[in-house]
Design an enzyme around this catalytic site. Structure first.
Site, mmCIF file in Angstrom:
data_model
loop_
_atom_site.group_PDB
_atom_site.id
_atom_site.type_symbol
_atom_site.label_atom_id
_atom_site.label_comp_id
_atom_site.label_asym_id
_atom_site.label_seq_id
_atom_site.Cartn_x
_atom_site.Cartn_y
_atom_site.Cartn_z
ATOM 1 N N LYS A 22 0.836 -1.202 0.000
ATOM 2 C CA LYS A 22 0.000 0.000 0.000
ATOM 3 C C LYS A 22 0.871 1.252 0.000
ATOM 4 O O LYS A 22 0.649 2.178 -0.776
ATOM 5 C CB LYS A 22 -0.908 -0.001 1.245
ATOM 6 C CG LYS A 22 -1.604 1.324 1.487
ATOM 7 C CD LYS A 22 -2.456 1.319 2.739
ATOM 8 C CE LYS A 22 -1.734 1.708 4.002
ATOM 9 N NZ LYS A 22 -1.390 3.132 4.145
ATOM 10 N N ASN A 23 1.873 1.277 0.882
ATOM 11 C CA ASN A 23 2.654 2.500 1.054
ATOM 12 C C ASN A 23 3.602 2.796 -0.109
ATOM 13 O O ASN A 23 4.173 3.877 -0.171
ATOM 14 C CB ASN A 23 3.452 2.447 2.364
ATOM 15 C CG ASN A 23 2.550 2.647 3.567
ATOM 16 O OD1 ASN A 23 1.343 2.911 3.409
ATOM 17 N ND2 ASN A 23 3.112 2.529 4.762
ATOM 18 N N CYS A 116 -4.595 12.816 12.560
ATOM 19 C CA CYS A 116 -5.284 11.536 12.438
ATOM 20 C C CYS A 116 -5.160 10.842 13.781
ATOM 21 O O CYS A 116 -4.513 11.352 14.687
ATOM 22 C CB CYS A 116 -4.711 10.702 11.314
ATOM 23 S SG CYS A 116 -3.066 10.143 11.630
ATOM 24 N N ARG A 121 0.586 14.808 12.924
ATOM 25 C CA ARG A 121 1.113 14.602 11.571
ATOM 26 C C ARG A 121 1.053 15.840 10.673
ATOM 27 O O ARG A 121 0.327 15.871 9.673
ATOM 28 C CB ARG A 121 0.413 13.415 10.905
ATOM 29 C CG ARG A 121 0.597 12.145 11.681
ATOM 30 C CD ARG A 121 -0.102 10.983 11.051
ATOM 31 N NE ARG A 121 0.704 10.293 10.062
ATOM 32 C CZ ARG A 121 0.287 9.221 9.401
ATOM 33 N NH1 ARG A 121 -0.901 8.747 9.604
ATOM 34 N NH2 ARG A 121 1.065 8.627 8.526
ATOM 35 N N ASP A 308 4.974 0.744 11.931
ATOM 36 C CA ASP A 308 3.798 0.044 11.402
ATOM 37 C C ASP A 308 3.715 -1.427 11.832
ATOM 38 O O ASP A 308 2.738 -2.103 11.505
ATOM 39 C CB ASP A 308 3.778 0.128 9.865
ATOM 40 C CG ASP A 308 3.390 1.519 9.372
ATOM 41 O OD1 ASP A 308 3.012 2.363 10.190
ATOM 42 O OD2 ASP A 308 3.475 1.762 8.154
#
Ligand code: UD1
Length: 422
Positions: A22-23, A116, A121, A308
């Site tokens: 995804k990243n 978030c 962030r 993560d």
């Protein structure tokens, strides 16, 4: 909203194929804005976040053709350099369109992503880098309004190796005049993959994957299609999640389709704890192991322990012998899985940015709530070994970044049912 019902405990066995990262997919799809021709991809994962970035590109007039995992993106039709709040608020990575829009069109209006669940962030490092390259930036009504005649190559030194800022500046530098050097750049494998994608279009980049990246600016007319479909690298975070699932359930599983060198620190830590791990070129084989011991982990930028994987690691630490600690240094508020895990019987104490974990004999199923992507993954891991049923609510967090996780876990032998919500 969908929920998952997990019946535990179970033992996972078999092979699981990891999806594309995804990243890495998100910045690479944003980078298509730079190219005045169609670009083809294979293996694009079916994720909510990928759907969001594709919608964002379409909202700018870009043509997106999707056929299962094959995607064709044609930015020749882009006619609107605006990234609206309605889409950006759902995914912070939307801010990655800023660099390429500005580089190609000299103008961009991109909603500020805001905070978030895991922290404030900000995007100050992104903006500082673009200003260094000659952009004029103002914040107006919640939007980043940026313009320039032509971006100029510059030496951009980051105060912190931000992943997103490195990607934004790399993309902006592709169509800047002259050479751009990023110092203290992020070194994550996803940055390397973005560089590989850009280089496949003829861009000259040196040092991607190190802290010092050089990008040679080009004219739009000098860019050329690679002639091949691009496949994004395997998702190291998804791989780590399945590896930990295999270890926690004392199963025998092969996790394939990613580069284990992207997880070196995680694999070393797991081996130190006593896990039996066989490492191949593009797979990791987990053999059943007993008597794992606690350890200490501190999250750091790559090649350190990834933030993560912190929550998933804590799930494992909750059921091994002895004590462990996890110190989170990247995000200020990334322990939201802790209260939910405590509801399942985990013993965890928080002091500042460190979690102290005392391993327990067994966890028990409970109703729990997902709060963010990786926290949700940790809850599924706990549910796999917990006795009884765990009801996991708000699984849309999980669907943002894990392709068909319930299906993949079911194929490995777990008992998971998805209950569709309204
Ligand atoms: C990316 C990943 C995310 C991962 C994170 C760290 C994507 C889509 N997301 O997020 O999964 O957890 O890297 O590995 O790739 N910061 C600032 N100012 C900035 C930019 C960042 O203060 O301008 C701070 C952030 O608030 C955070 C830290 O730097 O505390 C790391 O952020 P960054 O590396 O930029 O992460 P993201 O690119 O947002």
């Amino acid at each position: 909203m969908d929920k998952l019902l997990v019946q535990g405990p179970c033992q996972l066995n078999g092979t699981v194929e990891i999806s594309s990262a995804k990243n890495a997919t998100l910045p690479i799809l944003a980078a298509t804005i730079l190219f005045p021709y169609p670009v083809k991809f294979v293996g694009i994962p079916d994720l909510m976040d990928v759907g969001t970035i594709l919608k964002l590109l379409q909202s700018m007039g870009i043509n997106v053709t999707k056929n299962d995992h094959e995607v064709l993106i044609d930015a020749t039709t882009l006619n609107n350099q605006h990234a609206d709040y309605t889409l950006v608020k759902t995914m912070r990575a939307s801010v990655l369109v800023l660099g390429p829009l500005l580089a190609r069109f000299g103008i961009a209006s991109v909603s500020l992503p805001g905070g978030c669940a895991i922290g404030a962030r900000p995007v100050d490092i992104h903006l500082m880098g673009l200003e260094k390259m000659g952009a004029q930036i103002e914040i107006e009504n919640g939007y980043i309004k940026a313009k320039c005649d032509k971006l100029k190559g510059a030496v951009v030194k980051f105060p912190f190796p931000s992943v997103g800022a490195t990607e934004n500046i790399m993309m902006a530098a592709v169509l800047a005049e002259g050479v751009t050097v990023i110092e203290n750049a992020a070194m994550e494998p996803e940055i390397d993959d973005l560089a590989d994608f850009l280089m496949a279009q003829g861009v000259k980049i040196e040092g991607a994957g190190t802290s010092h990246i050089t990008i040679h600016g080009m004219k739009e007319t000098e860019l050329r299609p690679s002639g091949k479909s691009y496949r994004v690298i395997g998702d190291r975070i998804e791989a780590a999640t399945f590896i930990i699932a295999g270890i926690m359930t004392k199963g025998d599983i092969k996790v394939t389709g990613f580069n284990p060198s992207h997880l070196e620190f995680v694999l070393e830590t797991l081996k130190k704890m006593g896990a039996k791990i066989e490492i191949g070129k593009d797979y990791v084989h987990i053999h059943p192991s007993d008597g794992l011991k606690g350890t200490m982990v501190e999250t750091l930028p790559f090649p350190g322990f990834p933030t993560d994987v912190q929550a998933q690691m804590m799930a494992l630490m909750s059921v091994v012998d002895g004590n462990s600690t996890v110190t989170e240094t990247i995000f200020e508020n990334r322990f939201m899985h802790v209260p939910e895990m405590i509801r399942m019987g985990a013993r965890i104490n928080l002091k500042g940015n460190t979690a102290f974990i005392e391993g327990v004999e067994q966890l028990s199923g409970a109703p729990v709530m997902c709060t963010d992507l990786r926290a949700s993954a940790a809850l599924i891991l706990c549910a796999l070994v917990a006795h009884g049923q765990t009801e996991i609510q708000r699984v849309y967090h999980l669907d943002r970044g894990y392709e068909k996780i319930d299906e993949k876990l079911t194929n490995l032998g777990s008992k998971i049912t998805r209950v569709k919500g309204s």
